[in-house]
Design a protein around this motif. Structure first.
Motif, short mmCIF file in Angstrom:
data_model
loop_
_atom_site.label_atom_id
_atom_site.label_comp_id
_atom_site.label_asym_id
_atom_site.label_seq_id
_atom_site.Cartn_x
_atom_site.Cartn_y
_atom_site.Cartn_z
N ALA A 42 0.82 -1.22 0.00
CA ALA A 42 0.00 0.00 0.00
C ALA A 42 0.85 1.27 0.00
O ALA A 42 0.30 2.37 -0.13
N TYR A 43 2.16 1.12 0.12
CA TYR A 43 3.04 2.29 0.25
C TYR A 43 3.00 3.13 -1.02
O TYR A 43 3.10 2.62 -2.14
N GLU A 44 2.84 4.43 -0.88
CA GLU A 44 2.82 5.35 -2.01
C GLU A 44 4.21 5.95 -2.19
O GLU A 44 4.72 6.65 -1.31
N THR A 45 4.80 5.69 -3.34
CA THR A 45 6.15 6.16 -3.64
C THR A 45 6.19 7.68 -3.75
O THR A 45 5.34 8.28 -4.42
N ARG A 46 7.17 8.27 -3.13
CA ARG A 46 7.35 9.72 -3.20
C ARG A 46 8.23 10.08 -4.39
O ARG A 46 9.27 9.45 -4.63
#
Length: 355
Positions: free
Chosen positions: A206-210
């Motif tokens: 679920a991690y949103e890449t910056r």
């Protein structure tokens, strides 16, 4: 074994000669000897010193600025890719990309440019391809620190002949889960630590890449699980498991900030930092960097990965990657570099330093 290098040769031929000398990490002596011997005999305008299997050379002309060019002479192990072959304008062979193409260009510039507008330092160093603690630049920084100093550092790692600015930082963490052992026939009596890893993997999924823009260069961060371990036997509910995660972070974060971010992302889990290294900001506003950009043309891009530019950035020296070869070919059996990239990188650097 004695090898002679002709520094007056065409940069492509000089690179091929360098590639032909095996120099797997910790076994660089023959090539280091050849580089040292050639510089002392054919580049009398340079001061030359040797430390281990690193060879350092520099001008001392009293110029207002100094540019450092750095490249490692070691390679990964041979993989049926020696001797080198030149076929249809492409040089094939171990290290042609990582990074003897850059080393060949450095040797060419070192001999050809005798009256540069910047003082020049050349660092040909050892053991880059193995554990970071063995890297020859660490020895140079410790024992000959003034040789690392300059107003701009150019690391000639492969970049397809494009200016790659700065580099990402990297951090590895271990996330441990715990449980209670039991016989798998009575699994409800235990707590499965491997099952608990599911929550970690869900967080990663679920991690949103910056994505961040720094000086016109776009850095994309990444967070990936790279290793999972756990279990003691085929009939035992495991009471311990571990996931290792690698975080590649933009250079506007410090390692401390990267760690704080990871602890926030994995709040509630047992997190231990395994290792980490700071990135390097682009440094493109430095005057010498602007001169290099003008000579190279094109648009600089962010370096996605970690390179030794970070070692120079940590000393307050702006640093970029610029060298021939496609970095995705590094460490492959079919390593090869188009000769026009070698020729063009040599031309750009000669123009940049004023030779």
């Amino acid at each position: 074994m004695t090898v002679e290098l002709d520094l007056t040769a065409d940069p492509v031929d000089l690179t091929a000669a360098v590639v032909a000398v095996p120099s797997v990490s910790e076994d660089e002596a023959v090539l280091a000897d050849a580089v040292e011997r050639a510089l002392r005999a054919q580049a009398p305008h340079l001061e030359v010193v040797r430390t281990g299997n690193a060879v350092l050379a520099r001008t001392n002309l009293g110029r207002a600025s100094r540019v450092v060019l750095a490249g490692h002479i070691d390679t990964v192990p041979v993989n049926d890719n020696l001797p080198p072959r030149l076929v249809d304008g492409v040089l094939h062979g171990l290290g042609a990309v990582d990074m003897k193409g850059g080393v060949g260009v450095m040797l060419h510039v070192a001999a050809a440019v005798t009256d540069p507008k910047h003082d020049l330092t050349f660092l040909f160093y050892d053991c880059e391809e193995i554990d970071a603690s063995r890297n020859g630049l660490l020895r140079v920084e410790r024992d000959l620190a003034d040789w690392m100093r300059g107003d701009l550092a150019i690391v000639l790692e492969p970049s397809n002949g494009t200016i790659e600015a700065g580099c990402q930082g990297t951090m590895r963490i271990a996330i441990r889960t715990s449980g209670v052992r039991a016989h798998t026939a009575r699994g409800w009596m235990g707590v499965n630590a491997i099952h608990a890893i599911g929550a970690v993997l869900s967080t990663l999924a679920a991690y949103e890449t910056r994505v961040v823009d720094i000086d016109g260069c776009t850095y994309r961060e990444g967070l990936q699980a790279v290793h999972v371990s756990g279990g003691v036997a085929g009939n035992v509910v495991p009471d311990a498991a571990e996931v290792r995660v690698n975080f590649r972070f933009a250079p506007d974060r410090s390692p401390a900030q990267a760690e704080a971010h990871l602890r926030e992302v994995f709040a509630g889990f047992d997190v231990t930092v395994v290792d980490g290294a700071a990135g390097a900001l682009p440094g493109l506003t430095a005057p010498a960097a602007q001169e290099l950009l003008a000579a190279a043309g094109g648009t600089p891009v962010a370096k996605l990965g970690w390179t030794d530019v970070a070692r120079f950035a940590a000393l307050g020296i702006p640093a970029v990657n610029f060298g021939p070869g496609d970095p995705t070919m590094a460490h492959t059996q079919h390593e090869h570099v188009p000769v026009e990239q070698i020729t063009e990188c040599a031309r750009v650097l000669r123009q940049f330093v004023g030779g």
